[in-house]
Design a protein around this motif. Sequence first.
Motif, short mmCIF file in Angstrom:
data_model
loop_
_atom_site.label_atom_id
_atom_site.label_comp_id
_atom_site.label_asym_id
_atom_site.label_seq_id
_atom_site.Cartn_x
_atom_site.Cartn_y
_atom_site.Cartn_z
N PHE A 265 0.86 -1.18 0.00
CA PHE A 265 0.00 0.00 0.00
C PHE A 265 0.89 1.23 0.00
CE2 PHE A 265 -2.06 3.32 2.62
CZ PHE A 265 -3.09 3.65 1.75
N SER B 197 -0.28 4.92 -1.04
CA SER B 197 -0.88 6.17 -0.58
C SER B 197 -2.30 6.31 -1.09
CB SER B 197 -0.05 7.36 -1.10
OG SER B 197 -0.08 7.39 -2.53
N LYS B 198 -2.98 7.31 -0.60
CA LYS B 198 -4.30 7.69 -1.09
C LYS B 198 -4.23 9.14 -1.50
CE LYS B 198 -9.23 7.70 0.06
NZ LYS B 198 -10.26 7.37 1.07
N ASP B 199 -4.64 9.45 -2.74
CA ASP B 199 -4.49 10.82 -3.22
C ASP B 199 -5.75 11.64 -3.01
OD1 ASP B 199 -6.29 10.24 -5.28
OD2 ASP B 199 -4.70 9.73 -6.70
N GLY C 87 -9.21 10.52 -4.20
CA GLY C 87 -9.81 9.34 -3.60
C GLY C 87 -9.30 8.03 -4.13
N LEU C 88 -8.24 8.07 -4.95
CA LEU C 88 -7.66 6.85 -5.48
C LEU C 88 -6.58 6.32 -4.53
CD1 LEU C 88 -7.25 7.73 -9.25
CD2 LEU C 88 -9.02 6.33 -8.19
N THR C 89 -6.62 5.01 -4.30
CA THR C 89 -5.64 4.36 -3.44
C THR C 89 -4.62 3.65 -4.34
OG1 THR C 89 -7.32 4.02 -1.74
CG2 THR C 89 -5.31 2.72 -1.56
N HIS C 90 -3.35 3.86 -4.03
CA HIS C 90 -2.28 3.36 -4.90
C HIS C 90 -1.52 2.21 -4.24
CE1 HIS C 90 -2.64 6.84 -7.66
NE2 HIS C 90 -3.06 7.45 -6.57
N SER D 95 -3.92 1.71 -9.27
CA SER D 95 -4.78 2.47 -8.35
C SER D 95 -6.20 1.94 -8.41
CB SER D 95 -4.77 3.96 -8.71
OG SER D 95 -5.24 4.16 -10.03
N ALA E 148 -10.35 2.84 -6.71
CA ALA E 148 -11.21 3.78 -6.00
C ALA E 148 -12.02 2.98 -4.98
CB ALA E 148 -12.14 4.51 -6.97
N LEU F 85 -14.15 0.49 2.69
CA LEU F 85 -13.23 0.96 3.72
C LEU F 85 -13.71 0.58 5.11
CD1 LEU F 85 -12.46 4.54 2.32
CD2 LEU F 85 -10.89 2.60 2.40
#
Length: 208
Positions: free
Chosen positions: A108, A110-112, A115-118, A153, A155, A161
């Motif tokens: 994991f 980051s989250k930008d 709202g996308l998680t990378h 990435s 969403a 969550l």
Amino acid sequence: MFTGIVEELGEITGVERLPDGARLTVRGPLVTTDAKHGDSIAVSGVCLTVVDVDGESFTVDVVHETLRRSSLSKAERGKTVNLERAMAADGRFGGHVMQGHVDGTGVFLSKDSDGLTHFAFPPTLGRYVVEKGSIAVDGVSLTVAGIDKEEFSIALIPTTLALTTLGRTEPGDLVNIEVDVLAKYVEKLAAVHLPGTAVENGEGKEDA
């Protein structure tokens, strides 16, 4: 077979290291309601066989191959995990075809602000990951929003969550990755018709 729709958050309550692997005890009040010896339960995306059920907890054995390929190598008491029972024949197909056979671990990132998680993932899996395609992260069926070399990435909606471990993941945490098994079969079947193409476990040749 699984679909990547997590049924509940469980907790690892026991870890016994063995010469040939490990034995885990996991608390899961919902998945144990009808669990019995020999059943399959996905623990954060890893298909494991139930060897014992005791009240709201079940025990599974994890072999070295599974430990090598998955984040269960770092299993510890108190760790929260995603749980899903094998799909019933008359169940709804809410996610995508999943075997619970983890292909490797990702990280994991980051989250930008959009709202996308990378996530970072092994480069050897890149050919199986496509934009708007399916991928499983810690046993959660997800849609790829974007891909760039060794990173993809997704969403994550608020429900995902709240109801899965992905809402608790911190940068640097390992996650289990399972790519779309259909893509791997297509690759192997097509390879024999493409000169100079080789794939793992067969190098483009049909099995005898």
